[in-house]
Design an enzyme around this catalytic site. Structure first.
Site, PDB file in Angstrom:
ATOM      1  N   MET A   1      -9.118   8.012   0.137  1.00 16.60           N
ATOM      2  CA  MET A   1      -9.943   8.393   1.301  1.00 16.60           C
ATOM      3  C   MET A   1     -10.489   9.806   1.112  1.00 16.60           C
ATOM      4  O   MET A   1      -9.775  10.684   0.640  1.00 16.60           O
ATOM      5  CB  MET A   1      -9.090   8.383   2.568  1.00 16.60           C
ATOM      6  CG  MET A   1      -8.384   7.082   2.824  1.00 16.60           C
ATOM      7  SD  MET A   1      -7.408   7.199   4.334  1.00 16.60           S
ATOM      8  CE  MET A   1      -6.585   5.600   4.316  1.00 16.60           C
TER       9      MET A   1
ATOM     10  N   MET B   1     -11.062  -5.998   6.258  1.00 16.55           N
ATOM     11  CA  MET B   1     -10.253  -5.040   7.013  1.00 16.55           C
ATOM     12  C   MET B   1      -9.864  -5.673   8.346  1.00 16.55           C
ATOM     13  O   MET B   1     -10.718  -6.192   9.080  1.00 16.55           O
ATOM     14  CB  MET B   1     -11.043  -3.750   7.286  1.00 16.55           C
ATOM     15  CG  MET B   1     -11.375  -2.916   6.058  1.00 16.55           C
ATOM     16  SD  MET B   1      -9.973  -2.505   4.985  1.00 16.55           S
ATOM     17  CE  MET B   1      -8.857  -1.657   6.119  1.00 16.55           C
TER      18      MET B   1
ATOM     19  N   MET C   1     -12.264   4.244  -0.141  1.00 14.73           N
ATOM     20  CA  MET C   1     -12.849   4.550   1.169  1.00 14.73           C
ATOM     21  C   MET C   1     -13.538   5.902   1.054  1.00 14.73           C
ATOM     22  O   MET C   1     -13.100   6.913   1.599  1.00 14.73           O
ATOM     23  CB  MET C   1     -11.744   4.561   2.246  1.00 14.73           C
ATOM     24  CG  MET C   1     -11.280   3.161   2.609  1.00 14.73           C
ATOM     25  SD  MET C   1      -9.689   3.151   3.463  1.00 14.73           S
ATOM     26  CE  MET C   1      -8.587   3.181   2.053  1.00 14.73           C
TER      27      MET C   1
ATOM     28  N   HIS D   1      -8.583   0.885  -3.560  1.00 15.52           N
ATOM     29  CA  HIS D   1      -9.468   0.681  -2.399  1.00 15.52           C
ATOM     30  C   HIS D   1     -10.180   2.003  -2.125  1.00 15.52           C
ATOM     31  O   HIS D   1      -9.563   2.962  -1.671  1.00 15.52           O
ATOM     32  CB  HIS D   1      -8.585   0.239  -1.212  1.00 15.52           C
ATOM     33  CG  HIS D   1      -9.307   0.038   0.072  1.00 15.52           C
ATOM     34  ND1 HIS D   1      -8.644  -0.215   1.257  1.00 15.52           N
ATOM     35  CD2 HIS D   1     -10.634   0.051   0.392  1.00 15.52           C
ATOM     36  CE1 HIS D   1      -9.524  -0.351   2.244  1.00 15.52           C
ATOM     37  NE2 HIS D   1     -10.733  -0.172   1.748  1.00 15.52           N
TER      38      HIS D   1
ATOM     39  N   SER E   1       0.851  -1.199   0.000  1.00 14.19           N
ATOM     40  CA  SER E   1       0.000   0.000   0.000  1.00 14.19           C
ATOM     41  C   SER E   1       0.879   1.238   0.000  1.00 14.19           C
ATOM     42  O   SER E   1       1.645   1.467   0.941  1.00 14.19           O
ATOM     43  CB  SER E   1      -0.897   0.018   1.239  1.00 14.19           C
ATOM     44  OG  SER E   1      -1.402   1.331   1.426  1.00 14.19           O
TER      45      SER E   1
ATOM     46  N   HIS F   1      -1.455  -1.448  -3.957  1.00 10.71           N
ATOM     47  CA  HIS F   1      -2.741  -1.154  -3.309  1.00 10.71           C
ATOM     48  C   HIS F   1      -2.812   0.359  -3.101  1.00 10.71           C
ATOM     49  O   HIS F   1      -1.927   0.952  -2.491  1.00 10.71           O
ATOM     50  CB  HIS F   1      -2.790  -1.913  -1.987  1.00 10.71           C
ATOM     51  CG  HIS F   1      -4.061  -1.782  -1.224  1.00 10.71           C
ATOM     52  ND1 HIS F   1      -5.154  -2.596  -1.435  1.00 10.71           N
ATOM     53  CD2 HIS F   1      -4.422  -0.932  -0.223  1.00 10.71           C
ATOM     54  CE1 HIS F   1      -6.128  -2.267  -0.595  1.00 10.71           C
ATOM     55  NE2 HIS F   1      -5.714  -1.251   0.143  1.00 10.71           N
TER      56      HIS F   1
ATOM     57  N   ASP G   1      -4.914   3.470  -1.669  1.00  8.05           N
ATOM     58  CA  ASP G   1      -5.942   3.797  -0.673  1.00  8.05           C
ATOM     59  C   ASP G   1      -6.497   5.197  -0.899  1.00  8.05           C
ATOM     60  O   ASP G   1      -5.829   6.189  -0.599  1.00  8.05           O
ATOM     61  CB  ASP G   1      -5.337   3.716   0.732  1.00  8.05           C
ATOM     62  CG  ASP G   1      -5.096   2.288   1.171  1.00  8.05           C
ATOM     63  OD1 ASP G   1      -6.053   1.494   1.162  1.00  8.05           O
ATOM     64  OD2 ASP G   1      -3.950   1.972   1.533  1.00  8.05           O
TER      65      ASP G   1
ATOM     66  N   ASP H   1      -6.322  -6.512   4.966  1.00 15.65           N
ATOM     67  CA  ASP H   1      -5.765  -5.162   4.912  1.00 15.65           C
ATOM     68  C   ASP H   1      -5.739  -4.542   6.302  1.00 15.65           C
ATOM     69  O   ASP H   1      -6.780  -4.341   6.921  1.00 15.65           O
ATOM     70  CB  ASP H   1      -6.648  -4.311   3.976  1.00 15.65           C
ATOM     71  CG  ASP H   1      -6.092  -2.918   3.736  1.00 15.65           C
ATOM     72  OD1 ASP H   1      -4.974  -2.617   4.203  1.00 15.65           O
ATOM     73  OD2 ASP H   1      -6.796  -2.138   3.069  1.00 15.65           O
ATOM     74  N   GLY H   2      -4.520  -4.234   6.758  1.00 14.25           N
ATOM     75  CA  GLY H   2      -4.371  -3.478   7.999  1.00 14.25           C
ATOM     76  C   GLY H   2      -3.540  -4.209   9.042  1.00 14.25           C
ATOM     77  O   GLY H   2      -3.881  -5.312   9.451  1.00 14.25           O
ATOM     78  N   GLY H   3      -2.414  -3.580   9.428  1.00 15.10           N
ATOM     79  CA  GLY H   3      -1.595  -4.150  10.491  1.00 15.10           C
ATOM     80  C   GLY H   3      -0.839  -5.402  10.109  1.00 15.10           C
ATOM     81  O   GLY H   3      -0.415  -6.165  10.976  1.00 15.10           O
TER      82      GLY H   3
ATOM     83  N   GLY I   1      -8.825   4.000   7.471  1.00 18.11           N
ATOM     84  CA  GLY I   1      -8.592   5.435   7.591  1.00 18.11           C
ATOM     85  C   GLY I   1      -7.131   5.796   7.793  1.00 18.11           C
ATOM     86  O   GLY I   1      -6.710   6.880   7.417  1.00 18.11           O
TER      87      GLY I   1
ATOM     88  N   GLY J   1      -0.479   2.028   9.664  1.00 19.52           N
ATOM     89  CA  GLY J   1       0.285   1.874  10.898  1.00 19.52           C
ATOM     90  C   GLY J   1      -0.517   1.505  12.135  1.00 19.52           C
ATOM     91  O   GLY J   1      -0.027   1.676  13.251  1.00 19.52           O
TER      92      GLY J   1
END
Ligand code: DX5
Ligand code: ZN
Length: 227
Positions: free
Chosen positions: A44, A144, A75, A73, A11, A40, A42, A182-184, A149, A152
């Site tokens: 937003m 997710m 958002m 993606h 990402s 990826h 993102d 997706d995420g962490g 949003g 990190g």
């Protein structure tokens, strides 16, 4: 079972935007060796999520300098307003949130009619039940593993059984659908996601935000998902 089919989707949210072209070129250089098969992106809008990132100009610039597919993606509120524009800007797949697309079936069909892959994204608190009537139509389901949003954030471990349950649903309903998370994602959580049944992992900070550079970061993730 060999897990070498698992793919990475870096990402760019975590990239250094003053050096975006160089960082993407570096990802591309090590893509084959590390299982990267897409970027990826993102997007937003400060409404659907409490943060604003970037949009079409970044996609257009990236499309000129990379051969990697640009998984986008969205958002954003009412993503159906912008599908054509994102595809014209270089998106090769569009992922829309089940929570943000009022007429999800129509939106998924329109995305596919534009000639790109269609994905549905679920927030951590959204039940897999919302997929029941749409799973057969989509190319990708993105779960997710943080609240969307921000990059990190800490991986939400209670999403692991959700990944397992989705893997079973896909097995029963739609063999061709990718299960992405997706995420962490870092080398530790990546291995857990793969064991739970994920086959594509988004990673932002674990690729672009490490102390020792993109090559080493990709190497660590690739090693983690092969075990
Ligand atoms: C979060 C985004 C993610 C983000 C992941 O809203 O959808 O794609 O870039 O960042 P990391 O990998 O740092 O959690
Ligand atoms: Zn994302």
């Amino acid at each position: 079972m060999s897990e070498s089919h698992v793919k990475l989707a870096p990402s760019i949210l975590a990239a250094d935007f003053t050096r975006l072209g160089e960082e993407v070129a570096e990802v591309e250089k090590f893509a084959a060796a590390s299982g990267v098969d897409r970027l990826h992106i993102d997007v937003m809008d400060g409404m659907f999520v409490p943060n604003i990132s970037f949009g079409m100009p970044i996609l257009k610039s990236l499309a000129k300098v990379t051969r990697l597919p640009l998984e986008t993606h969205l958002m954003i509120e009412a993503p159906e307003r912008y599908l054509e524009e994102f595809v014209a800007s270089g998106a090769t797949s569009l992922l829309v949130h089940a929570e943000g697309a009022r007429h999800l079936h129509r939106t998924v069909q329109r995305i596919k009619s534009l000639g790109v892959k269609a994905g549905v994204v679920l927030n951590p608190a959204t039940s897999l039940n919302v997929l029941e009537e749409i799973l057969g139509d989509v190319d990708i389901v993105l779960l997710m593993t943080v609240n969307p949003g921000f990059g990190g954030q800490k991986f939400i471990r209670s999403m692991l059984p959700k990944i397992q349950r989705l893997r079973m649903m896909i097995h029963e309903t739609n063999l061709g659908c990718e299960l992405e998370v997706d995420g962490g994602v870092d080398p530790q959580t990546a291995a857990d996601c793969v064991s739970a049944g994920a086959d594509v992992l988004v990673a932002g900070s674990a690729v672009f935000g490490t102390h020792d550079g993109i090559e080493k970061a990709l190497g660590r993730l690739a090693a983690a998902i092969k075990h």
